[in-house]
Design an enzyme around this catalytic site. Structure first.
Site, PDB file in Angstrom:
ATOM      1  CG  ASP A 166      63.865 150.836  60.577  1.00 44.23           C
ATOM      2  OD1 ASP A 166      64.102 151.669  61.467  1.00 44.23           O
ATOM      3  OD2 ASP A 166      64.199 149.649  60.651  1.00 44.23           O
ATOM      4  CB  CYS A 187      86.312 141.739  44.084  1.00 40.37           C
ATOM      5  SG  CYS A 187      85.823 143.110  45.144  1.00 40.37           S
ATOM      6  CB  CYS A 238      86.736 145.974  47.041  1.00 40.28           C
ATOM      7  SG  CYS A 238      87.399 144.673  48.099  1.00 40.28           S
ATOM      8  CB  CYS A 245      89.843 142.063  46.245  1.00 39.70           C
ATOM      9  SG  CYS A 245      88.512 141.134  47.042  1.00 39.70           S
ATOM     10  CG  HIS A 273      84.975 141.303  49.547  1.00 39.27           C
ATOM     11  ND1 HIS A 273      85.332 141.433  48.224  1.00 39.27           N
ATOM     12  CD2 HIS A 273      84.057 140.296  49.599  1.00 39.27           C
ATOM     13  CE1 HIS A 273      84.676 140.530  47.507  1.00 39.27           C
ATOM     14  NE2 HIS A 273      83.909 139.823  48.319  1.00 39.27           N
TER      15      HIS A 273
HETATM   16 ZN   LIG Z   1      86.770 142.648  47.195  1.00 39.55          ZN
END
Ligand SMILES: [Zn+2]
Length: 392
Positions: A96, A324, A326, A329, A355
């Site tokens: 930016d 989830c 990931c 998790c 996460h």
């Molecule tokens: Zn997760």
């Protein structure tokens, strides 16, 4: 077809929502895309290997002109070969322009036709940022997508004040374009990548301003498109105005933006906001929420927000989000994450951030799939119902 710095193709649509592929000089990314924010050259609490891992697979991240300019300084980054080399990231980078950060300094800044004078938050020194300086910095950073230097009016700015700000933004957009073109022709961009079907140069995006005034927003869009950019952003939202006003502006301006260029809604937002933006034809988003909230103990999940501090998780052996995939998790329980957080362990922020980023990026993956199969509206409804059902 003449070469350009980026190539953007929309290959599926559902209502106004669109899915496509944006090719940058550093790889392809599918849109709609969420871009994790790496303000000072670091996506906070996240290693770059994790950003590249399959469960995140972030294809583009943000860097911040204002912060990197003040520290470590442009000479340092240039001496280290540009921002990609300096931070160790080969994928796409968007920077930016510093306009928003200077705006958020409030009374500490002084705006003139030439640019903005302000005091550095690092050492109190007097600094001056202008369209030309911002383009010089972003060339030294060598980001793949550069943003014009703009002036942001407060969300509730009255019409005359918002008009002055919008007109200044239009003049600064012209000056940004001119300086940018000179820098590219002189080869002063540190991130140039030769040998692709693209030009290898940086891409430059314009920014639409005008606060909550639709006539000013439309005029700003027309003036920005007249100058001509590789992509277009809607700026000056999420700055204190009501959320309904933000969606009114995006609903009005989004569909009017050039169909063959990426559309970027700056600084937005929650997972529900991303879906609302996609429904209005937006392709690109960035927000600090997944990283910032991760560090303060808040997780975004498919069943709404989970505050890891709550004592109800003390012996809860389930993952943060049972839906989830990931790596956090797959391995850790809410009970353990809560224990880490309550003990002040830095790993708590690292795991929650991971996460959260996985959740944002995976949500966008599912958004793209739903657009391609013509089921975006259904997906959005189911997603929203699930988030509102509440974590237990
Ligand atoms: Zn997760």
């Amino acid at each position: 077809m003449p070469k350009s710095p980026i190539n953007f193709q929309v290959n599926a649509g559902d209502g106004q929502a669109r899915a496509g592929v944006l090719r940058t000089r550093r790889g392809e990314l599918e849109t709609p895309v969420f871009m994790p924010v790496g303000t000072v050259g670091s996506v906070k609490a996240t290693r770059f290997e994790q950003l590249e891992a399959n469960d995140l697979d972030a294809r583009i991240i943000l860097g911040n002109t204002y912060h990197l300019w003040l520290r470590p300084g442009i000479e340092t980054i240039r001496a280290c070969g540009g921002l990609h080399k300096f931070i160790g990231w080969d994928r796409a980078l968007l920077t930016d322009s510093g306009g928003f950060q200077v705006w958020s300094l409030g009374d500490l800044r002084k705006i003139s036709e030439e640019g903005t004078e302000f005091r550095s938050h690092v050492d109190g020194s007097r600094q001056f940022l202008s369209p030309e300086v911002s383009m010089d910095i972003q060339a030294a950073l060598g980001s793949d997508i550069v943003m014009v230097f703009d002036e942001c009016a407060p969300g509730q700015a009255p019409s005359n004040e918002a008009r002055q700000s919008m007109e200044l933004t239009a003049r600064w957009a012209s000056r940004s374009r001119q300086r940018f073109d000179v820098l590219q022709s002189e080869g002063l961009d540190t991130g140039r990548v030769e040998g692709t079907t693209l030009t290898g140069a940086q891409a430059l995006f314009g920014i639409v301003q005008g606060a909550s005034h639709m006539d000013l927003r439309r005029e700003s869009l027309n003036r920005t498109v007249d100058i001509g950019f590789d992509g277009y952003a809607i700026g000056g939202l999420s700055v204190g105005e009501e959320k309904s006003v933000m969606w009114e502006v995006v609903g009005e301006i989004g569909p009017l933006m050039p169909v063959d260029r990426p559309r970027y809604l700056m600084g937005v937002g929650t997972p529900e906001d991303l879906l609302a933006g996609v429904a209005l034809g937006v392709d690109m988003f960035d927000c600090v929420l997944p990283t910032r909230n991760g560090r303060t103990g808040q997780a975004f999940t498919s069943r709404g927000k989970v505050n890891i501090k709550n004592s109800q998780w003390t012996t809860d052996t389930r993952p943060l989000d049972e839906a989830c995939h990931c790596s956090v998790c797959q391995r850790h329980s809410r009970a353990y994450l809560r224990h880490l957080y309550m003990s002040g362990e830095m790993l708590a922020g690292i795991l929650l951030t991971h996460h959260n980023l996985a959740f944002f990026l995976d949500t966008m993956r599912r958004v793209r799939q739903s657009i391609r199969s013509g089921k975006f509206t259904q997906f959005r409804q189911e997603f929203t119902d699930m988030v509102n059902s509440g974590a237990d």
